[in-house]
Scaffold this motif. Structure first.
Motif, short mmCIF file in Angstrom:
data_model
loop_
_atom_site.label_atom_id
_atom_site.label_comp_id
_atom_site.label_asym_id
_atom_site.label_seq_id
_atom_site.Cartn_x
_atom_site.Cartn_y
_atom_site.Cartn_z
N VAL A 135 0.84 -1.20 0.00
CA VAL A 135 0.00 0.00 0.00
C VAL A 135 0.87 1.25 0.00
CG1 VAL A 135 -1.68 1.30 1.37
CG2 VAL A 135 -1.92 -1.20 1.12
N GLU A 136 1.98 1.22 0.72
CA GLU A 136 2.87 2.37 0.74
C GLU A 136 3.47 2.62 -0.64
OE1 GLU A 136 5.15 5.61 2.30
OE2 GLU A 136 3.23 4.64 2.74
N THR A 137 3.83 1.55 -1.35
CA THR A 137 4.33 1.71 -2.71
C THR A 137 3.29 2.38 -3.59
OG1 THR A 137 5.74 -0.25 -2.52
CG2 THR A 137 5.19 0.49 -4.74
N VAL A 138 2.06 1.95 -3.47
CA VAL A 138 0.98 2.56 -4.26
C VAL A 138 0.88 4.05 -3.95
CG1 VAL A 138 -1.52 2.61 -4.62
CG2 VAL A 138 -0.30 0.42 -4.50
N PRO A 153 -2.97 7.60 -16.70
CA PRO A 153 -2.68 6.69 -15.58
C PRO A 153 -1.66 5.63 -15.99
CG PRO A 153 -5.04 7.03 -15.82
CD PRO A 153 -4.40 7.62 -17.04
N LEU A 154 -0.91 5.17 -15.00
CA LEU A 154 0.08 4.12 -15.23
C LEU A 154 -0.54 2.78 -14.87
CD1 LEU A 154 3.00 3.22 -15.84
CD2 LEU A 154 3.53 3.60 -13.42
N ALA A 155 -0.43 1.82 -15.78
CA ALA A 155 -0.95 0.48 -15.53
C ALA A 155 -0.02 -0.25 -14.57
CB ALA A 155 -1.07 -0.30 -16.84
N VAL A 156 -0.60 -0.92 -13.57
CA VAL A 156 0.22 -1.65 -12.60
C VAL A 156 -0.34 -3.05 -12.40
CG1 VAL A 156 1.01 0.42 -11.38
CG2 VAL A 156 -1.09 -0.73 -10.63
N LEU A 157 0.56 -3.94 -12.01
CA LEU A 157 0.22 -5.31 -11.64
C LEU A 157 0.51 -5.47 -10.15
CD1 LEU A 157 1.94 -7.23 -14.60
CD2 LEU A 157 -0.44 -6.45 -14.46
N VAL A 178 -3.37 -4.24 -1.40
CA VAL A 178 -2.65 -3.47 -2.42
C VAL A 178 -3.57 -3.19 -3.61
CG1 VAL A 178 -0.69 -3.47 -4.01
CG2 VAL A 178 -0.42 -4.41 -1.71
N ALA A 179 -4.29 -4.20 -4.06
CA ALA A 179 -5.21 -4.00 -5.17
C ALA A 179 -6.28 -2.97 -4.83
CB ALA A 179 -5.86 -5.33 -5.54
N GLU A 180 -6.77 -2.99 -3.61
CA GLU A 180 -7.77 -2.02 -3.18
C GLU A 180 -7.20 -0.60 -3.22
OE1 GLU A 180 -9.05 -2.44 0.90
OE2 GLU A 180 -11.10 -1.95 0.32
N LEU A 190 -5.51 -0.64 -12.48
CA LEU A 190 -5.18 -2.02 -12.15
C LEU A 190 -5.28 -2.89 -13.40
CD1 LEU A 190 -4.48 -4.00 -9.87
CD2 LEU A 190 -6.93 -4.32 -9.51
N ALA A 191 -4.15 -3.54 -13.75
CA ALA A 191 -4.09 -4.31 -15.00
C ALA A 191 -3.98 -5.81 -14.77
CB ALA A 191 -2.91 -3.84 -15.85
#
Length: 500
Positions: A135-138, A153-157, A178-180, A190-191
């Motif tokens: 979550v901190e990374t997000v 927006p940047l796509a992330v996994l 993290v996904a939330e 979210l990809a």
């Protein structure tokens, strides 16, 4: 005038490289070039690229090979032309090289934080899918994109990890949090879900494969726990949900456990692509991967089959213990392999299931009949000269850590030639030999005291772990033809530029 989407973009050859620093015209006989010299067999390269592409098509999954193995846009182009869905890279610099080369889709198996860098990753052009694992990374990445005034927006996994592994959320619960957080971040989309099983174990027995399968099952728990609605923005933009794993050892297990989720047509739910990221297959090697890949293990996609190993005509002796043991020390992986339990799911987010970890799945339809695994050929050869025979049982070669890897085992002495004697092989002189140590520019080759190897002889070596050998060369000499059918050392046709 039209140009290829992967037009060469690497700089012109420098005036001098380790491959013919006198810039001899090519083709040129290898024995006329200075040693040490790293060569790439183009025939073996083509075989490996085509074989892996065909295996993935038969398995019904996509491939985004890890480009950090070679950092050579010319080789990436071959992989994409053979059908690769994209290229995987690890750092923002590597992604920049791929963008310059026109790679259309990049899986970035890493994280960046600098605002300008993040804005560049999100810029229109290539689709970049970056990994996040907390979550901190997000929070930091989303704030960096805002400061960098990203155009989109940047796509992330979401990266799912394990206490046995490296990066990645340590439980299903953490991954869903993290996904939330990604879903709530205004500058992220979210990809999909990503993971890497290769750091969990280096065993290929039943216990080791069970560790891998249990981890991959957890990856499915994360995907299902997130639920389809969380991917709506990504799907609406015309993309597919990405479920990705797969190094160069256990990619057959990825197909067995995850392969049924490959559904880019959306017949079973949200459009989803299962993407392997294996990279080392493109060059293969003479030790680590030659022993551990699915074809060496003799396993099928459902995990059945006996133990495998090095081809019977190759004897591998490693100086400081097995490559696997060295990998355990370097990468922190266990030797006995025991995967800790996975936490429960986060209630109230997405369409999560609550039944715990399901039983290990078998192969999907059409996968049980997959061949034992694609059989790759070692494409790299390292050529060195004997510069000293100070003792009966020792020869010093002019190749060292500046030229070859030793993180997963020392180079393997394969054959010797005497250039002054009509370029003829020296049968038997390397019987029982092994490299016992490397200095910066020297290799200690231990020999039978009666060996006839002499100063000036040419020794052909195989490497263990291509990634950390190739990165030592700004140019790799290209040759052709199977080594066991050569009557003389090969002719160097040209070179391939790397971008490390």
């Amino acid at each position: 005038m039209t140009t290829s989407p992967l037009a060469p973009s690497t700089p012109a050859h420098p005036s001098s490289t380790k491959v013919g620093f006198g810039r001899e015209p090519r083709p040129v006989a290898l024995i006329d070039l200075a040693t040490p010299l790293l060569t790439l067999d183009l025939d073996a390269l083509a075989h490996n690229v085509d074989t892996m592409a065909a295996w993935c098509r038969e398995a019904g999954v996509d491939l985004a090979p890890h480009g950090k193995t070679t950092m050579a846009p010319e080789i990436w182009r071959r992989q994409l032309d053979a059908g690769a869905w994209g290229i995987t890279l690890a750092t923002a610099f590597q992604v920049a090289v791929a963008r310059e080369a026109g790679v259309p889709t990049v899986v970035m198996a890493g994280t960046a934080f600098a605002p300008a860098t993040l804005a560049a990753l999100a810029a229109p052009g290539a689709d970049v899918l970056m990994w996040v694992d907390s979550v901190e990374t997000v929070r930091l990445v989303d704030a960096g994109l805002a400061r960098g005034e990203a155009a989109r927006p940047l796509a992330v996994l979401v990266e799912f990890g394990s206490p046995l592994g490296r990066t990645g959320a340590r439980s299903v619960r953490e991954a869903l949090l993290v996904a939330e957080a990604v879903a709530a971040a205004p500058h992220l989309v979210l990809a999909g879900v990503a993971g890497y099983e290769g750091a969990l174990t280096h065993d290929v027995d039943d216990a080791g494969l069970a560790v891998v399968d249990d981890y991959l099952t957890g990856l499915l728990e994360v995907l299902d726990g997130i639920g389809a609605p969380a991917f709506d923005d990504w799907l609406t933009s015309g993309h597919d949900v990405v479920l990705t794993a797969g190094g160069s050892v256990y990619f057959d297990r990825v197909v067995a456990v995850l392969g049924d989720r490959h559904d880019p047509s959306g017949l079973q739910g949200p459009r989803t692509r299962v993407v392997l990221r294996s990279g080392s297959y493109v060059a293969h090697d003479h030790d680590l991967y030659r022993r551990l890949t699915p074809s060496a293990r003799g396993t099928t996609a459902d995990g059945s089959g006996g133990a495998g190993g090095v081809d019977p005509d190759v004897t591998v002796v490693v100086g400081d213990g097995s490559a696997g043991a060295q990998a355990d020390r370097e990468m922190g992986g266990p030797t006995d392999g025991e995967l800790t339990g996975l936490d429960g799911l986060v209630e109230g987010f997405g369409a999560g299931r609550s039944g715990g970890v399901p039983a290990r799945p078998g192969p999907g339809p059409g996968r049980a009949g997959l061949a034992a695994g694609p059989a790759f050929r070692p494409a790299l050869e390292l050529w060195a000269s004997v510069v000293s025979r100070p003792e009966p049982g020792l020869a010093l070669l002019n190749v060292g850590r500046r030229d070859t890897s030793d993180d997963e085992g020392f180079p393997v002495a394969l054959e010797a030639w005497r250039p002054q004697a009509a370029d003829r092989r020296l049968p038997g002189v390397l019987d029982g030999s092994h490299v016992s140590a490397l200095n910066d520019q020297h290799a200690f080759l231990r020999l039978d005291p009666s060996s006839g190897l002499q100063v000036g002889d040419l020794v052909r070596l195989g490497v263990s772990h291509p990634c950390t050998t190739i990165d030592k060369w700004s140019e790799i000499a290209t040759v052709r033809g199977a080594a066991d059918r050569r009557g003389v050392p090969p002719v160097v046709e040209g070179g391939i530029t790397t971008r490390f």
